[in-house]
Design a protein around this motif. Sequence first.
Motif, PDB file in Angstrom:
ATOM      1  N   THR A   7       0.838  -1.204   0.000  1.00 27.94           N
ATOM      2  CA  THR A   7       0.000   0.000   0.000  1.00 27.94           C
ATOM      3  C   THR A   7       0.871   1.251   0.000  1.00 27.94           C
ATOM      4  OG1 THR A   7      -1.723  -1.198   1.203  1.00 27.94           O
ATOM      5  CG2 THR A   7      -1.885   1.199   1.161  1.00 27.94           C
ATOM      6  N   ARG A   8       1.924   1.249   0.792  1.00 28.16           N
ATOM      7  CA  ARG A   8       2.849   2.391   0.783  1.00 28.16           C
ATOM      8  C   ARG A   8       3.487   2.588  -0.583  1.00 28.16           C
ATOM      9  NH1 ARG A   8       4.816   0.187   5.394  1.00 28.16           N
ATOM     10  NH2 ARG A   8       6.765  -0.388   4.371  1.00 28.16           N
ATOM     11  N   ARG A   9       3.928   1.504  -1.201  1.00 27.82           N
ATOM     12  CA  ARG A   9       4.575   1.604  -2.513  1.00 27.82           C
ATOM     13  C   ARG A   9       3.589   2.108  -3.568  1.00 27.82           C
ATOM     14  NH1 ARG A   9       7.110  -4.002  -3.580  1.00 27.82           N
ATOM     15  NH2 ARG A   9       7.603  -3.019  -5.560  1.00 27.82           N
ATOM     16  N   VAL A  10       2.358   1.636  -3.514  1.00 23.84           N
ATOM     17  CA  VAL A  10       1.328   2.100  -4.452  1.00 23.84           C
ATOM     18  C   VAL A  10       1.074   3.586  -4.235  1.00 23.84           C
ATOM     19  CG1 VAL A  10      -1.152   1.972  -4.940  1.00 23.84           C
ATOM     20  CG2 VAL A  10       0.212  -0.122  -4.845  1.00 23.84           C
TER      21      VAL A  10
ATOM     22  N   GLY B  27      -4.010   2.214 -12.873  1.00 27.32           N
ATOM     23  CA  GLY B  27      -3.655   1.035 -12.093  1.00 27.32           C
ATOM     24  C   GLY B  27      -2.609   0.195 -12.794  1.00 27.32           C
ATOM     25  N   ARG B  28      -2.735   0.077 -14.100  1.00 31.52           N
ATOM     26  CA  ARG B  28      -1.761  -0.688 -14.889  1.00 31.52           C
ATOM     27  C   ARG B  28      -0.374  -0.051 -14.774  1.00 31.52           C
ATOM     28  NH1 ARG B  28      -2.534  -2.648 -21.006  1.00 31.52           N
ATOM     29  NH2 ARG B  28      -4.261  -3.609 -19.927  1.00 31.52           N
ATOM     30  N   ASP B  29      -0.324   1.274 -14.893  1.00 27.74           N
ATOM     31  CA  ASP B  29       0.961   1.973 -14.781  1.00 27.74           C
ATOM     32  C   ASP B  29       1.563   1.821 -13.385  1.00 27.74           C
ATOM     33  OD1 ASP B  29       0.819   2.776 -17.429  1.00 27.74           O
ATOM     34  OD2 ASP B  29       0.057   4.781 -16.942  1.00 27.74           O
ATOM     35  N   VAL B  30       0.722   1.865 -12.365  1.00 31.32           N
ATOM     36  CA  VAL B  30       1.208   1.682 -10.995  1.00 31.32           C
ATOM     37  C   VAL B  30       1.831   0.301 -10.852  1.00 31.32           C
ATOM     38  CG1 VAL B  30       0.509   1.407  -8.574  1.00 31.32           C
ATOM     39  CG2 VAL B  30      -0.364   3.331  -9.910  1.00 31.32           C
ATOM     40  N   ALA B  31       1.141  -0.723 -11.354  1.00 33.47           N
ATOM     41  CA  ALA B  31       1.652  -2.097 -11.271  1.00 33.47           C
ATOM     42  C   ALA B  31       3.022  -2.206 -11.940  1.00 33.47           C
ATOM     43  CB  ALA B  31       0.663  -3.074 -11.896  1.00 33.47           C
ATOM     44  N   GLU B  32       3.154  -1.589 -13.098  1.00 27.57           N
ATOM     45  CA  GLU B  32       4.436  -1.634 -13.811  1.00 27.57           C
ATOM     46  C   GLU B  32       5.509  -0.821 -13.086  1.00 27.57           C
ATOM     47  OE1 GLU B  32       3.764  -0.443 -17.879  1.00 27.57           O
ATOM     48  OE2 GLU B  32       2.343  -2.073 -18.202  1.00 27.57           O
ATOM     49  N   THR B  33       5.142   0.339 -12.567  1.00 25.99           N
ATOM     50  CA  THR B  33       6.102   1.216 -11.889  1.00 25.99           C
ATOM     51  C   THR B  33       6.730   0.547 -10.682  1.00 25.99           C
ATOM     52  OG1 THR B  33       4.957   3.212 -12.610  1.00 25.99           O
ATOM     53  CG2 THR B  33       6.358   3.435 -10.679  1.00 25.99           C
ATOM     54  N   ILE B  34       5.909  -0.125  -9.877  1.00 31.72           N
ATOM     55  CA  ILE B  34       6.447  -0.711  -8.642  1.00 31.72           C
ATOM     56  C   ILE B  34       6.643  -2.223  -8.746  1.00 31.72           C
ATOM     57  CG2 ILE B  34       5.539   1.144  -7.210  1.00 31.72           C
ATOM     58  CD1 ILE B  34       3.355  -0.812  -6.271  1.00 31.72           C
ATOM     59  N   ASP B  35       6.449  -2.770  -9.952  1.00 31.09           N
ATOM     60  CA  ASP B  35       6.693  -4.187 -10.231  1.00 31.09           C
ATOM     61  C   ASP B  35       5.906  -5.125  -9.318  1.00 31.09           C
ATOM     62  OD1 ASP B  35       7.829  -6.273 -11.697  1.00 31.09           O
ATOM     63  OD2 ASP B  35       9.530  -6.450 -10.312  1.00 31.09           O
TER      64      ASP B  35
END
Length: 118
Positions: free
Chosen positions: A36-39, A50-58
């Motif tokens: 949650t912190r990383r997101v 959401g897709r970009d967030v997933a890719e950004t933080i792997d």
Amino acid sequence: MPVHRQPSSTTRSRTHTDEVDLTPTELLDIFGDEYTRRVFEAIADTPQSGRDVAETIDVSRPTAYRRLNKLQDAGLVTTETVLAKKGRHHKQYKAVVDELRVSFNDDGSMDVSVQTTN
């Protein structure tokens, strides 16, 4: 005890409540979760899908979306539908927290205040 937002002068783009209806413990539990912190950190400066967030933080997309929804339910994130290329649209998540302040009182109680950008 409810956590109060201290609204700034920026105009809101989406409707949401002026109070975070969470106890200090609940609010700290939200940010106590590493994902949650990383997101939240991923969208703190720049709104993202959401897709970009997933890719950004792997992380997996379901992990990113679960955390984004948790933050949105808590009133710490807003969404906006944006038009993408080729006429498609998607949700973009934006953090609305400028400051989270925790203070401990002499009697052992805890106060938490949240300052928002909208």
